[in-house]
Design a protein around this motif. Structure first.
Motif, PDB file in Angstrom:
ATOM      1  N   GLY A 151       4.050 -26.234 -18.170  1.00 48.44           N
ATOM      2  CA  GLY A 151       4.564 -26.603 -19.484  1.00 48.44           C
ATOM      3  C   GLY A 151       3.504 -26.608 -20.576  1.00 48.44           C
ATOM      4  O   GLY A 151       3.762 -27.114 -21.673  1.00 48.44           O
ATOM      5  N   VAL A 152       2.322 -26.044 -20.283  1.00 44.29           N
ATOM      6  CA  VAL A 152       1.236 -26.014 -21.268  1.00 44.29           C
ATOM      7  C   VAL A 152       1.410 -24.796 -22.177  1.00 44.29           C
ATOM      8  O   VAL A 152       1.587 -23.673 -21.706  1.00 44.29           O
ATOM      9  N   ARG A 153       1.338 -25.007 -23.472  1.00 44.66           N
ATOM     10  CA  ARG A 153       1.517 -23.928 -24.443  1.00 44.66           C
ATOM     11  C   ARG A 153       0.152 -23.327 -24.793  1.00 44.66           C
ATOM     12  O   ARG A 153      -0.722 -24.003 -25.339  1.00 44.66           O
ATOM     13  N   TRP A 154      -0.018 -22.022 -24.500  1.00 43.27           N
ATOM     14  CA  TRP A 154      -1.285 -21.338 -24.752  1.00 43.27           C
ATOM     15  C   TRP A 154      -1.253 -20.479 -26.011  1.00 43.27           C
ATOM     16  O   TRP A 154      -2.311 -20.194 -26.587  1.00 43.27           O
ATOM     17  N   ASN A 155      -0.085 -20.046 -26.417  1.00 39.17           N
ATOM     18  CA  ASN A 155       0.040 -19.233 -27.628  1.00 39.17           C
ATOM     19  C   ASN A 155       0.630 -20.077 -28.747  1.00 39.17           C
ATOM     20  O   ASN A 155       1.784 -20.522 -28.663  1.00 39.17           O
ATOM     21  N   LEU A 156      -0.173 -20.311 -29.774  1.00 38.08           N
ATOM     22  CA  LEU A 156       0.186 -21.257 -30.827  1.00 38.08           C
ATOM     23  C   LEU A 156       0.452 -20.541 -32.134  1.00 38.08           C
ATOM     24  O   LEU A 156      -0.277 -19.610 -32.504  1.00 38.08           O
ATOM     25  N   LYS A 157       1.475 -20.990 -32.852  1.00 40.80           N
ATOM     26  CA  LYS A 157       1.781 -20.349 -34.129  1.00 40.80           C
ATOM     27  C   LYS A 157       1.056 -20.999 -35.304  1.00 40.80           C
ATOM     28  O   LYS A 157       0.834 -20.361 -36.328  1.00 40.80           O
ATOM     29  N   ASP A 158       0.685 -22.284 -35.173  1.00 39.66           N
ATOM     30  CA  ASP A 158      -0.037 -22.942 -36.263  1.00 39.66           C
ATOM     31  C   ASP A 158      -0.728 -24.194 -35.728  1.00 39.66           C
ATOM     32  O   ASP A 158      -0.565 -24.580 -34.558  1.00 39.66           O
ATOM     33  N   HIS A 159      -1.495 -24.847 -36.598  1.00 36.89           N
ATOM     34  CA  HIS A 159      -2.255 -26.025 -36.197  1.00 36.89           C
ATOM     35  C   HIS A 159      -1.338 -27.188 -35.853  1.00 36.89           C
ATOM     36  O   HIS A 159      -1.633 -27.986 -34.943  1.00 36.89           O
ATOM     37  N   GLN A 161       1.542 -27.044 -34.409  1.00 34.72           N
ATOM     38  CA  GLN A 161       2.023 -26.843 -33.046  1.00 34.72           C
ATOM     39  C   GLN A 161       0.930 -27.182 -32.030  1.00 34.72           C
ATOM     40  O   GLN A 161       1.205 -27.711 -30.957  1.00 34.72           O
ATOM     41  N   PHE A 162      -0.318 -26.889 -32.363  1.00 36.93           N
ATOM     42  CA  PHE A 162      -1.438 -27.272 -31.494  1.00 36.93           C
ATOM     43  C   PHE A 162      -1.480 -28.787 -31.313  1.00 36.93           C
ATOM     44  O   PHE A 162      -1.631 -29.276 -30.184  1.00 36.93           O
ATOM     45  N   ILE A 163      -1.327 -29.537 -32.388  1.00 33.86           N
ATOM     46  CA  ILE A 163      -1.362 -31.000 -32.307  1.00 33.86           C
ATOM     47  C   ILE A 163      -0.221 -31.508 -31.437  1.00 33.86           C
ATOM     48  O   ILE A 163      -0.407 -32.409 -30.594  1.00 33.86           O
ATOM     49  N   MET A 213      20.707 -29.955 -23.852  1.00 29.29           N
ATOM     50  CA  MET A 213      20.268 -29.748 -25.234  1.00 29.29           C
ATOM     51  C   MET A 213      19.715 -28.342 -25.460  1.00 29.29           C
ATOM     52  O   MET A 213      19.995 -27.712 -26.478  1.00 29.29           O
ATOM     53  N   ASN A 214      18.892 -27.887 -24.504  1.00 27.49           N
ATOM     54  CA  ASN A 214      18.259 -26.559 -24.610  1.00 27.49           C
ATOM     55  C   ASN A 214      18.291 -25.893 -23.240  1.00 27.49           C
ATOM     56  O   ASN A 214      17.271 -25.776 -22.563  1.00 27.49           O
ATOM     57  N   PRO A 215      19.461 -25.452 -22.801  1.00 24.88           N
ATOM     58  CA  PRO A 215      19.605 -25.029 -21.406  1.00 24.88           C
ATOM     59  C   PRO A 215      18.774 -23.810 -21.013  1.00 24.88           C
ATOM     60  O   PRO A 215      18.322 -23.721 -19.875  1.00 24.88           O
ATOM     61  N   ARG A 216      18.558 -22.880 -21.933  1.00 29.89           N
ATOM     62  CA  ARG A 216      17.837 -21.657 -21.552  1.00 29.89           C
ATOM     63  C   ARG A 216      16.814 -21.251 -22.612  1.00 29.89           C
ATOM     64  O   ARG A 216      16.522 -20.079 -22.785  1.00 29.89           O
ATOM     65  N   SER A 217      16.232 -22.209 -23.289  1.00 30.82           N
ATOM     66  CA  SER A 217      15.337 -21.919 -24.401  1.00 30.82           C
ATOM     67  C   SER A 217      13.898 -21.768 -23.938  1.00 30.82           C
ATOM     68  O   SER A 217      13.296 -22.721 -23.431  1.00 30.82           O
ATOM     69  N   ILE A 218      13.332 -20.571 -24.084  1.00 31.40           N
ATOM     70  CA  ILE A 218      11.923 -20.358 -23.762  1.00 31.40           C
ATOM     71  C   ILE A 218      11.040 -21.125 -24.726  1.00 31.40           C
ATOM     72  O   ILE A 218      10.008 -21.698 -24.352  1.00 31.40           O
ATOM     73  N   GLU A 219      11.426 -21.189 -25.981  1.00 32.48           N
ATOM     74  CA  GLU A 219      10.626 -21.878 -26.995  1.00 32.48           C
ATOM     75  C   GLU A 219      10.465 -23.365 -26.676  1.00 32.48           C
ATOM     76  O   GLU A 219       9.461 -23.971 -27.035  1.00 32.48           O
ATOM     77  N   HIS A 220      11.441 -23.941 -25.959  1.00 30.28           N
ATOM     78  CA  HIS A 220      11.386 -25.362 -25.641  1.00 30.28           C
ATOM     79  C   HIS A 220      10.841 -25.633 -24.236  1.00 30.28           C
ATOM     80  O   HIS A 220      10.987 -26.731 -23.717  1.00 30.28           O
ATOM     81  N   ALA A 221      10.194 -24.648 -23.634  1.00 32.68           N
ATOM     82  CA  ALA A 221       9.708 -24.783 -22.260  1.00 32.68           C
ATOM     83  C   ALA A 221       8.307 -25.368 -22.181  1.00 32.68           C
ATOM     84  O   ALA A 221       7.644 -25.255 -21.145  1.00 32.68           O
ATOM     85  N   TYR A 222       7.844 -25.997 -23.262  1.00 36.22           N
ATOM     86  CA  TYR A 222       6.479 -26.521 -23.322  1.00 36.22           C
ATOM     87  C   TYR A 222       6.503 -27.967 -23.789  1.00 36.22           C
ATOM     88  O   TYR A 222       7.420 -28.405 -24.485  1.00 36.22           O
ATOM     89  N   ASP A 224       6.020 -31.143 -25.895  1.00 32.19           N
ATOM     90  CA  ASP A 224       6.024 -31.426 -27.331  1.00 32.19           C
ATOM     91  C   ASP A 224       5.838 -32.934 -27.472  1.00 32.19           C
ATOM     92  O   ASP A 224       6.738 -33.708 -27.147  1.00 32.19           O
ATOM     93  N   MET A 225       4.662 -33.340 -27.930  1.00 33.47           N
ATOM     94  CA  MET A 225       4.335 -34.762 -27.917  1.00 33.47           C
ATOM     95  C   MET A 225       3.628 -35.188 -29.193  1.00 33.47           C
ATOM     96  O   MET A 225       2.798 -34.450 -29.735  1.00 33.47           O
ATOM     97  N   ASP A 226       3.955 -36.395 -29.615  1.00 33.75           N
ATOM     98  CA  ASP A 226       3.231 -37.066 -30.686  1.00 33.75           C
ATOM     99  C   ASP A 226       2.273 -38.038 -30.013  1.00 33.75           C
ATOM    100  O   ASP A 226       2.633 -39.180 -29.716  1.00 33.75           O
TER     101      ASP A 226
END
Length: 335
Positions: A151-159, A161-163, A213-222, A224-226
Motif C-alpha cells: 500500500g506504499v505510494r511510490w509515484n507522487l503527483k504533488d507534495h 500527496q507525498f505528505i 466505497m472504492n471497490p476497484r479503484s487503483i488510485e485508492h490502493a495506497y 492516505d493518512m494525516d
C-alpha cells in the motif's frame, strides 16, 4: 483485578530478512519523482525509522502469519481448538484469511478473523480470553501477518500527496503469533483490560480500496493518512484510560517490568511517556530498527523483552495498543 482465565503459552515472531533502509526509500522517492525536490533525510528525521522489513517475493499475508505460528508452536506444542487471524492486512476479501492460515498449517479447528487496524492482535486476545473464560475453548492461536508494503505510494503527483502518503514509508512487513490457553492459576495470565474508541476520527488514516466505497479503484490502493492529525487524536485521548486501569487494579508504574506500546514514529514516544508518567526504560523501542509493524508490534516487543531478560515468568506487563479509527487497547498480563 479479576482472576485470570487465560495465559500466554507461546509467542512467535517472523521478520523478513529483506529490509529497505530509509535512505534507500528516500533515494527511490527522489529518483521516481524528480519534480518534487524532496528534502534529503526528511523521512528519517521526522520518524526515527532507519529500516523496514519487506516480505519475500511471492509471500502473502497468510505466509507471514504461518511462519510466526510455527515459531509459537515450537515454544508451546499442541494443536489449538480455535484459530483467530488478527491483522490490518488480509489475503482476500473472502474468505477470511484465517481459513488460509489454517489450511497452510494443516489445522482443522474453527477459525475467524478479528480486524481493528494496529490493535487487531490485542483485540483478538480480548476475544480469545472471553471465549476461554466461557469454557468454549481451552487453547487459542492468534496469528497476525502484516503486509503494508503493497500500500506504499511510490509515484507522487504533488507534495500534498507525498505528505498524505508519508506514514506508509515507515510501515513494515512481518508476522506474529500468540497462543493463549486456559490456566488454573488465577494470578497468572490476562488480569484486566480496557478498550476505548473515538470513531469520529476514522477518516484520519485509511487504505481506501477494496470495499463498497472504492471497490476497484487503483488510485485508492495506497495509504492516505494525516500523520499530524493522528498524533493529535491520540494525544486528545489523554492518560486517563491508562491511569484508570492502573488505579482500579491498585498498580503503579514500578509494578511493571515492561510497558509495551504501539510505535508509529520515534518523536511521538517522549510526549506519550511524559503524559503517562512512565519511565522510557520500561519499554522496548522497535520503531527505529523494524519500522511500524502494525499489529505485530506488541508481540514483537514482548518477545524482545524476553530475549533481553527484561521479563520472565511472574513479570507484570502492560500492553498499550494504538490504532487508526481511532482506538486504544490496554491489557495487564502476568507472565
Amino acid at each position: 483485578m479479576h482472576a485470570a482465565s487465560a495465559r500466554i503459552a507461546g509467542i512467535g515472531i517472523h521478520l523478513p530478512e529483506t529490509t529497505r533502509t530509509t535512505a534507500q526509500t528516500e533515494h527511490d522517492l527522489r529518483s521516481g519523482n524528480p519534480r518534487l525536490k524532496l528534502a534529503t533525510g526528511l523521512v528519517g528525521r521526522m520518524t526515527g525509522v532507519e529500516r523496514v522489513h519487506v516480505r519475500s517475493e511471492g509471500w502473502h499475508t497468510s505466509d507471514l502469519a504461518v511462519a510466526a505460528s510455527r515459531e509459537a508452536f515450537a515454544e508451546s506444542p499442541g494443536e489449538p481448538d480455535l484459530l483467530i487471524f488478527a491483522s490490518a492486512s488480509q489475503d482476500l476479501i473472502e474468505p477470511a484469511t484465517s481459513h488460509i492460515v489454517a489450511a497452510k498449517l494443516g489445522l482443522s479447528c474453527p477459525v475467524m478473523d478479528v480486524k481493528n487496524a494496529c490493535n487487531s492482535v490485542i483485540n483478538a486476545m480480548q476475544v480469545a480470553e472471553a471465549l476461554i473464560a466461557s469454557g468454549q475453548y481451552r487453547r487459542v492461536l492468534i496469528a497476525s501477518g502484516e503486509q503494508p508494503s503493497h500500500g506504499v505510494r511510490w509515484n507522487l503527483k504533488d507534495h500534498a500527496q507525498f505528505i498524505r502518503s508519508f506514514p506508509g514509508y515507515t510501515m513494515s512487513d512481518g508476522g506474529a503469533a500468540v497462543i493463549l490457553e486456559a490456566t488454573d492459576d488465577p494470578a497468572t495470565g490476562i488480569l484486566d483490560s480496557s478498550f476505548v474508541a473515538v470513531s469520529k476520527h476514522w477518516e484520519i488514516g485509511t487504505l481506501p480500496t477494496g470495499g463498497s466505497m472504492n471497490p476497484r479503484s487503483i488510485e485508492h490502493a495506497y495509504f492516505d493518512m494525516d500523520g499530524a492529525g493522528l498524533q493529535r487524536a491520540f494525544l486528545e485521548l489523554g492518560p486517563e484510560p491508562v491511569l484508570a486501569l492502573l488505579e482500579r487494579n491498585g498498580l503503579g508504574w514500578d509494578d511493571f517490568d515492561l510497558v509495551a506500546i504501539h510505535q508509529v514514529a520515534l518523536p511521538y514516544l517522549p510526549p506519550i511517556f511524559e503524559r503517562l508518567g512512565v519511565a522510557d526504560d520500561k519499554s522496548v523501542i522497535t520503531i527505529a530498527d523494524h519500522g511500524n509493524l502494525a499489529s505485530v508490534t506488541l508481540p514483537l516487543q514482548l518477545s524482545i523483552a524476553r530475549e533481553r531478560g527484561m521479563v520472565r515468568p511472574g513479570s507484570l506487563v502492560l500492553l498499550i495498543g494504538l490504532a487508526g479509527g481511532i482506538s486504544l487497547g490496554l491489557m495487564v498480563v502476568r507472565l
